[in-house]
Each structure stands twice: as structure tokens, then as C-alpha cells.
Write a protein that holds these residues in place. Sequence first.
Motif, PDB file in Angstrom:
ATOM      1  N   ARG A  12       0.847  -1.315   0.164  1.00 59.60           N
ATOM      2  CA  ARG A  12       0.007   0.105  -0.014  1.00 59.60           C
ATOM      3  C   ARG A  12       0.712   1.218  -0.109  1.00 59.60           C
ATOM      4  N   TRP A  13       1.863   1.301   0.818  1.00 57.56           N
ATOM      5  CA  TRP A  13       3.007   2.212   0.852  1.00 57.56           C
ATOM      6  C   TRP A  13       3.440   2.440  -0.546  1.00 57.56           C
ATOM      7  N   GLY A  14       3.713   1.410  -1.407  1.00 54.37           N
ATOM      8  CA  GLY A  14       4.220   1.560  -2.480  1.00 54.37           C
ATOM      9  C   GLY A  14       3.280   2.239  -3.526  1.00 54.37           C
ATOM     10  N   CYS A  15       1.889   1.667  -3.512  1.00 52.29           N
ATOM     11  CA  CYS A  15       1.028   2.304  -4.415  1.00 52.29           C
ATOM     12  C   CYS A  15       0.841   3.730  -3.903  1.00 52.29           C
ATOM     13  N   ALA A  16       0.963   4.285  -2.522  1.00 52.86           N
ATOM     14  CA  ALA A  16       0.796   5.488  -2.275  1.00 52.86           C
ATOM     15  C   ALA A  16       1.887   6.371  -2.772  1.00 52.86           C
ATOM     16  N   ALA A  17       3.079   6.054  -2.795  1.00 55.42           N
ATOM     17  CA  ALA A  17       4.255   6.642  -3.234  1.00 55.42           C
ATOM     18  C   ALA A  17       4.101   6.873  -4.709  1.00 55.42           C
ATOM     19  N   ALA A  18       3.744   5.878  -5.498  1.00 53.95           N
ATOM     20  CA  ALA A  18       3.459   6.104  -6.839  1.00 53.95           C
ATOM     21  C   ALA A  18       2.320   6.999  -7.232  1.00 53.95           C
ATOM     22  N   PHE A  19       1.213   6.818  -6.593  1.00 55.89           N
ATOM     23  CA  PHE A  19       0.220   8.112  -6.702  1.00 55.89           C
ATOM     24  C   PHE A  19       0.661   9.432  -6.401  1.00 55.89           C
ATOM     25  N   LEU A  20       1.436   9.500  -5.165  1.00 54.54           N
ATOM     26  CA  LEU A  20       1.977  10.632  -4.730  1.00 54.54           C
ATOM     27  C   LEU A  20       2.874  11.468  -6.146  1.00 54.54           C
ATOM     28  N   LEU A  21       3.668  10.422  -6.558  1.00 52.01           N
ATOM     29  CA  LEU A  21       4.700  10.969  -7.436  1.00 52.01           C
ATOM     30  C   LEU A  21       3.774  11.318  -8.752  1.00 52.01           C
ATOM     31  N   LEU A  22       2.513  10.825  -9.107  1.00 52.89           N
ATOM     32  CA  LEU A  22       1.755  11.155 -10.252  1.00 52.89           C
ATOM     33  C   LEU A  22       1.115  12.692  -9.841  1.00 52.89           C
ATOM     34  N   HIS A  83      -5.069  -2.811  -6.699  1.00 50.34           N
ATOM     35  CA  HIS A  83      -4.579  -2.034  -5.606  1.00 50.34           C
ATOM     36  C   HIS A  83      -5.409  -1.276  -4.627  1.00 50.34           C
ATOM     37  N   GLN A  84      -5.607  -1.638  -3.355  1.00 57.02           N
ATOM     38  CA  GLN A  84      -6.462  -1.033  -2.642  1.00 57.02           C
ATOM     39  C   GLN A  84      -6.580   0.558  -2.704  1.00 57.02           C
ATOM     40  N   LEU A  85      -5.343   1.144  -2.649  1.00 51.22           N
ATOM     41  CA  LEU A  85      -5.387   2.613  -2.555  1.00 51.22           C
ATOM     42  C   LEU A  85      -6.162   3.245  -3.869  1.00 51.22           C
ATOM     43  N   LEU A  86      -5.783   2.616  -5.151  1.00 50.80           N
ATOM     44  CA  LEU A  86      -6.278   3.313  -6.133  1.00 50.80           C
ATOM     45  C   LEU A  86      -7.719   3.170  -6.379  1.00 50.80           C
ATOM     46  N   LEU A  87      -8.476   1.891  -6.019  1.00 49.57           N
ATOM     47  CA  LEU A  87      -9.680   1.660  -5.998  1.00 49.57           C
ATOM     48  C   LEU A  87     -10.426   2.679  -4.835  1.00 49.57           C
TER      49      LEU A  87
END
Length: 480
Positions: A12-22, A83-87
Motif C-alpha cells: 500500500r505504501w508503494g502504491c501511495a508513493a506512486a500515486f503521490l509521484l503522479l 490495488h486498494q489505494l487506487l480503488l
Amino acid sequence: MARLTGTRPARRWGCAAAFLLLLLTVQAAQKADLSSEATAATINHSLTLLQRLQELLHNSNSSDSVLRVRTAASDEAKVFHTHQLLLSLQSEVFESLLRNQSVLTLHEPPETAALFEKFIRYLYCGGVSILLHQAIPMHQLASKYRVWGLQRGVAEYMKSHLASESSQGHVVGWYHYAVRIGDAALQESCLQFLAWNLSAVLSSAEWGSVSVELLLLLLERSDLVLHSELELYTAVEGWLGRRQPEPAVAERVLRAIRYPMIPPSQLFRLQAQSAVLARHHGAVQDLLFQAFQFHAASPLHFAKYFDVNCSMFLPRNYLAPSWGSQWVINNPARDDRSTSFQTQLGPSSHDAGKRVTWNALFSPRWLPVSLRPVYSDTVPGAVQPARIEDGRPRLVVTPAMSSPDFAGVSFQKTVLVAVRQQGRVLVKHAYSFHQSSDEAPDFLAHADLQKRASEYLIDNSLHLHIIVKPVYHSLIKVKK
């Protein structure tokens, strides 16, 4: 499933980092650098990042949640590693469902299940392509999972694609769907399109799918665009023959036809040849008798004893030559144009042989008084020039004659503007104005006729149809 659950926080932290970078990348791309230095530049890799996010959907190794989509018609389930964060960022429903579990089983009808991959892709990258037949199921998915941006986008797609051509038609189906979900804006857009292009609908396969409620709504309207009232009756007769509704429904439908707008020779033929009219003659015989009286007497005499200020005696937007004229203006931005045409004085047979001549004037760049050249206060004698782009199109329709026969008659004027959409010529605007005004208000106020690529031009021509609807009024009231 233990593996997924155990590694969820790290992923989840990996997805969060990716989304924050976006987010940071997109914000950087949207900010304008106001520096005057020539070396200033913006580095924008947001599209690449969007592609990476979309690739996450196909990378099951980095997922932290699983969606299993089942349908009643199949024992197999479509599996999506997500990925739960994106959903959760896109859907409050998914946020709630995934709060305490990582595997969801979702039950969908076949039509929405077929689009679920597209739906998930939208949640990842914010974009999706759909076809006409996919609009309703995609809207259903967006509504069910409360993805409001997608829901609004699909609704706008439907309103902007009413003119698109499909084998079985889609506007009637979209209207019925809008009624079910309570989307008033989409309902009105569909109704308006059907009313202004009714002749095309009557001759299509879509006409048979019209519900009773929609048919009655259409028959109430005076802005229907069609060749004649007889064309409408013929289509209604076919609809009744195919649908075979209850007698009470059939009678309501038949009583909504405006029989006085049909010439008596055609009324006689209907009485002799129409099986539907013969079957329900008792329900409409009073209307038929009144229509024959309307055609037999003078309008002034008829108006003494009957209320002519009702919809039965109000013409619709008929395209037959006796009601108006088509006007095709080639290269309309060039200069002012004018034309003349004739219409019948009124729908009554008593007035059928009387003609009214009309003059129409079109100006592509008319300036209101407030925008016309005025003398400047700063430079004596100087005139502030008016710009061409300040002008707007103007259309004026005036009678070229006056006659005592006009007593008791007023004229409603309607101007139809046709455009070519998706390869079809359809009515886009209908401007109506009454006898008290000779000018169509706000006529093509936002149209840019200077551009050859203007959506209002068909082969560099403006296609208009001017309709004049005579309306009788009671001049004398007789005490009963």
C-alpha cells in the motif's frame, strides 16, 4: 491469501508513493513558469507515469486486493488483481468494502460484467473509451460504485451522442433508462431530440420500442417536427397494431391526435380504411365530428361556439410546403440575404385557398444598437470602429401583406436549424417567436459562421426551415 494480507502495508505504501509521484508530476506540468529566463522549461512525464499505473493492473505480484466478478449465467468468475489505494481513491464503495478484507466477490449482470475490465482501467488511469451500446452498463457501474466523475462523463457522452447512428436506435432506450434513474437533464435532452427529429424516428426500428408513457408525452407536445399530422397518425396506428395495448390506453393515444390539422378528404379516407380507427371509433367520434365542423365553418363562426384556444387546434411544426419553406443559404458569412415564401392562411379548409406572403431577412453580422459605432469622447470627430466579430447572426420574418382575413388569426413562427452530425442531417435548434415579434431571439448567438468548419454549415451552407403556424382566437364569447 495469507501472502497477500501479510504484505499489504508495504504494497500500500508503494502504491501511495506512486500515486503521490503522479500528483506531483501532474501539478508540475500544469503550473506555468512565469520567469522571463529563456532557459526555463517544464519536464513532463505524466503520460509515462499514467502508463506505469495502468500496467499495475496487469501485474498481480504487486497487488494487495482481489476482485472476483461473477454473473448468474456463468459459474466462472473474472479475477482482477488490484490495488486498494487506487480503488479507494476513486470509489467510496470500494473504500468501504476493502476496509476489512482483501478479496471481494462481486455479482454483476452479464452486460456490466463484460465492461468491468474497462471500468477498473478507468479507476487506474482516469480514461475509458465506450461505444453506444456500452453507455448504459458503464453508467450503471459508475452509479453502483459511486464513481461520480465517470458517471457524469458517461451522461455527457450520452447527451452529445444522441445523433449518432445505430442499427436499432438508442435514444429511446436512453430516455427510458434516464427515467428509471431519475436523470432529468438526460430525459429532457432525449425528449427534445426525439421531438425535433420525429420524422426520422417514426421511420426507424426505434419507434416500436417507445413506451406508452413516452408516446403520450410526445403527443402532448406542439414542437414535434414532422411532415404532417397524418404522418403522425399513420405511425401511431402502426405502433398500436404492434403493441396491442389495453383499450383504455389505445383510446388515450388516439385522442391525442390533432384531427383538425388533417384535411377532411384525408379524414374521410381514415374513417373508411383505418382498422384501428374503426375498432375505437366510439372513443374518438366526438373529435372527428368536431374536426369536420372546424373545416366546414368559417373560423370566426366556429370560434363563437367552441374553444379554439387549446392544443387540438394548435399546429405542430409541420414540414409540408403549405406550412413554410426550406431556405439553404450558401456561404452565409458573405453578406445579407433575403427570400420570400407563401403559407396557407390557416389550417381550416375555409382558409385553405388563401395565401400569406412572407419576407425573410438573414444578416450574418448584425450589430445591436449598443455595439454600433459611436463618436469618441477623447478624440473629437473620431468614430470607434465596430469589429466584425462583434456582430451576430440575425433572422427577421415579416408578412409582406395585410388583409381583413387576418382578423382572429395570429402567427407563431419557428425556425429550424439543421446540422450534419455523425453523417446524418438533423435539427439542432428550433427558435420560436410570436406575431408580436418579427425576430428570432438569440438566433445562432454562439455560432461562428465565419469558419468553414463550423458545425452549423453543411457543405458551406446554412440549412434553415421556416415554419408559420396560424393560431385562431375567439373574438366573441357567446353565453351558454
